[in-house]
Write a protein that holds these residues in place. Sequence first.
Motif, PDB file in Angstrom:
ATOM      1  N   LEU A  71       0.817  -1.211   0.000  1.00  0.00           N
ATOM      2  CA  LEU A  71       0.000   0.000   0.000  1.00  0.00           C
ATOM      3  C   LEU A  71       0.857   1.271   0.000  1.00  0.00           C
ATOM      4  CD1 LEU A  71      -2.858  -0.887   2.528  1.00  0.00           C
ATOM      5  CD2 LEU A  71      -3.079  -0.588   0.050  1.00  0.00           C
ATOM      6  N   ILE A  72       0.416   2.226  -0.783  1.00  0.00           N
ATOM      7  CA  ILE A  72       1.054   3.545  -0.822  1.00  0.00           C
ATOM      8  C   ILE A  72       0.196   4.490   0.020  1.00  0.00           C
ATOM      9  CG2 ILE A  72       1.687   5.498  -2.293  1.00  0.00           C
ATOM     10  CD1 ILE A  72       2.039   3.454  -4.588  1.00  0.00           C
ATOM     11  N   ILE A  73       0.814   5.144   0.975  1.00  0.00           N
ATOM     12  CA  ILE A  73       0.076   6.079   1.835  1.00  0.00           C
ATOM     13  C   ILE A  73       0.258   7.490   1.287  1.00  0.00           C
ATOM     14  CG2 ILE A  73      -0.219   6.957   4.177  1.00  0.00           C
ATOM     15  CD1 ILE A  73       0.974   4.343   5.195  1.00  0.00           C
ATOM     16  N   LEU A  74      -0.841   8.085   0.850  1.00  0.00           N
ATOM     17  CA  LEU A  74      -0.796   9.427   0.270  1.00  0.00           C
ATOM     18  C   LEU A  74      -0.590  10.487   1.338  1.00  0.00           C
ATOM     19  CD1 LEU A  74      -3.782   9.041  -2.216  1.00  0.00           C
ATOM     20  CD2 LEU A  74      -1.344   8.772  -2.708  1.00  0.00           C
ATOM     21  N   ALA A  75      -0.283  11.690   0.899  1.00  0.00           N
ATOM     22  CA  ALA A  75      -0.047  12.804   1.817  1.00  0.00           C
ATOM     23  C   ALA A  75      -1.273  13.090   2.675  1.00  0.00           C
ATOM     24  CB  ALA A  75       0.354  14.046   1.030  1.00  0.00           C
ATOM     25  N   ASN A  76      -2.480  12.810   2.128  1.00  0.00           N
ATOM     26  CA  ASN A  76      -3.707  13.061   2.887  1.00  0.00           C
ATOM     27  C   ASN A  76      -4.072  11.898   3.812  1.00  0.00           C
ATOM     28  OD1 ASN A  76      -4.592  11.099   1.144  1.00  0.00           O
ATOM     29  ND2 ASN A  76      -6.142  12.348   0.127  1.00  0.00           N
ATOM     30  N   GLY A  77      -3.163  10.882   3.885  1.00  0.00           N
ATOM     31  CA  GLY A  77      -3.391   9.748   4.772  1.00  0.00           C
ATOM     32  C   GLY A  77      -4.160   8.606   4.138  1.00  0.00           C
ATOM     33  N   GLU A  78      -4.628   8.774   2.911  1.00  0.00           N
ATOM     34  CA  GLU A  78      -5.395   7.731   2.241  1.00  0.00           C
ATOM     35  C   GLU A  78      -4.461   6.640   1.711  1.00  0.00           C
ATOM     36  OE1 GLU A  78      -8.655   7.305  -1.401  1.00  0.00           O
ATOM     37  OE2 GLU A  78      -7.787   9.251  -0.907  1.00  0.00           O
ATOM     38  N   ASN A  79      -4.930   5.394   1.769  1.00  0.00           N
ATOM     39  CA  ASN A  79      -4.163   4.263   1.258  1.00  0.00           C
ATOM     40  C   ASN A  79      -4.528   3.977  -0.198  1.00  0.00           C
ATOM     41  OD1 ASN A  79      -2.949   3.874   3.744  1.00  0.00           O
ATOM     42  ND2 ASN A  79      -4.454   2.371   4.410  1.00  0.00           N
ATOM     43  N   ILE A  86       3.152   9.137  -7.216  1.00  0.00           N
ATOM     44  CA  ILE A  86       2.899   7.793  -7.733  1.00  0.00           C
ATOM     45  C   ILE A  86       3.534   7.676  -9.120  1.00  0.00           C
ATOM     46  CG2 ILE A  86       1.146   6.133  -8.458  1.00  0.00           C
ATOM     47  CD1 ILE A  86      -0.734   7.395  -6.398  1.00  0.00           C
ATOM     48  N   GLY A  87       4.360   6.654  -9.283  1.00  0.00           N
ATOM     49  CA  GLY A  87       5.006   6.429 -10.568  1.00  0.00           C
ATOM     50  C   GLY A  87       4.673   5.057 -11.110  1.00  0.00           C
ATOM     51  N   VAL A 130       3.440  -0.214 -10.340  1.00  0.00           N
ATOM     52  CA  VAL A 130       3.212   1.094  -9.730  1.00  0.00           C
ATOM     53  C   VAL A 130       3.918   1.149  -8.382  1.00  0.00           C
ATOM     54  CG1 VAL A 130       1.469   2.584  -8.664  1.00  0.00           C
ATOM     55  CG2 VAL A 130       1.033   1.556 -10.911  1.00  0.00           C
ATOM     56  N   THR A 131       4.656   2.211  -8.151  1.00  0.00           N
ATOM     57  CA  THR A 131       5.351   2.404  -6.880  1.00  0.00           C
ATOM     58  C   THR A 131       5.321   3.874  -6.495  1.00  0.00           C
ATOM     59  OG1 THR A 131       7.467   2.692  -8.018  1.00  0.00           O
ATOM     60  CG2 THR A 131       6.951   0.475  -7.219  1.00  0.00           C
ATOM     61  N   GLU A 132       5.700   4.147  -5.259  1.00  0.00           N
ATOM     62  CA  GLU A 132       5.875   5.535  -4.826  1.00  0.00           C
ATOM     63  C   GLU A 132       7.291   5.961  -5.192  1.00  0.00           C
ATOM     64  OE1 GLU A 132       4.555   8.022  -0.945  1.00  0.00           O
ATOM     65  OE2 GLU A 132       5.946   6.377  -0.558  1.00  0.00           O
TER      66      GLU A 132
END
Length: 498
Positions: free
Chosen positions: A397-405, A437-438, A426-428
């Motif tokens: 899981l990638i954790i976004l800046a807003n805390g969303e997974n 996200i890349g 896909v990776t951070e």
Amino acid sequence: MTNHDYFYTMVAAEDMQRLHYIPTVSEFVDWMAAEYADLPALSDLTQTLTYKEMCGRIARRRAFIDGLGLPKGAHIAVFDRNSQDAIELFLAITSAGYVAMMFPSALPEQAVIGCCMKFDIAALFVRDEFAPLCTKLQGVKVVPASSIAETPAPVAKVDPDSPAAIFFTGGTTGAPKGAVLSHRALMRGCFNAIFKPGRVIGVHRYIALLPLSHVFGLIAGTMGCFYTGNLMHTCEDMKATIGKLPVIKPTILIIVPGICDILAGLCKMYGPQFLGGQLRMIISGAANVPPRLVDIFTKLGVEFCFGYGLTESANLTSANADALTKPTSIGRVYPEQEAKIVDGELWIKGDNIFSGYYKDPENTKAAFSEDGWFRTGDLVRMDEEGFLYIVGRIKNLIILANGENVSPESLEEPFYADACVRDAMVTEVEMNGEKVIGIEILPQMPAFEGKPWEEVEQYMNALVEKINAKLPTTHRIMKVTVRKEDFKRTGSMKVARV
């Protein structure tokens, strides 16, 4: 329709009447020797053994193993390719009351030494070509993989809950763990492997293409083949064996998507007759199968079945025999198993679940809930008919800046629907000092035959823009890399996330 009905009505009724769950390898070896005595069992294209002959050789190997003077329950490893020796040794070790461990054929010298120490290997059966890698082993009886006694020994009486085998597991990073499968768990996984549409007893020709050190290759492939009285062709060299498909004429292949891709390319190059002309079914697991591959083989008259499993669940957890109508589903959970979804994660119970990680109580405890459910680590959803769909891995899981997974797998899925994409990851990543996200995309190059590389990159960037347009702004892919070289891959040919 219940999961029980889904599976038990899948197999032809006359075959299902002959098949039942057998809880130990010892009982299984004696059963198949009697049930399928004169049917062909194992071939290397030089000789073909019947089930009676193969089980007779397994009995002589048991006698040789007993002659090593090891206590029952000792750990015995096999370091070989997918040969007749390796297959017979696995069945001999486990039916003689010892614990088997199949070493990958690509292990370097230091890894062989380390694995023997870590997993308390008492004896190692080794292929002649690998013998130089075993000269520094201490406290381990090293014997040739061809070893066999003159006289047979009977199967050992074993407790179904005693250990039968240890399999490497641990994903693509970190030190591998050893998942301990009891006889009961191993044989439940093998029984699950019988469920295929139509007639299953004595009608198929298999090939041991996948490593026997991997549960998918050993349980879904080899043991599933023997459970249904079919013929298994050995595979000591994958490239050479694939070249012999027109001679072997397999009717069924147990493979991973990476091999499906290779076969699709060979069919395009040499024509569909390259597959031998009698292939009826492909059972694929270990990773999602791109829709383009399903389309290619369906047009060739080959039925696709998908599967899902983990080493910890004796490989087979669910199966999908409805690939055309549910092409992205991993199927329904096998009978005699329980499943539930907790906070999006699949939890399972059943007698197919492993006993624990060898000498690793911390990871063993973390793998189970307090009330005994195994936490798979896979994020799933279930439709109204009980079909499961993988949406990601918790650890990815990638954790976004807003805390969303964000699940990278969910972002990759629409790319696999495009026939011009072979693989994507896909990776951070970092861009201009910020985490974004890349995606790395491996093109399906035959789709771009004769076109310059610039057009390949333009196509992939346009595809990213098209998919981004349907995503929330927080989930959009900001950095695109189009690969000229293949991804690093795991032993089961999945893209390695590092």
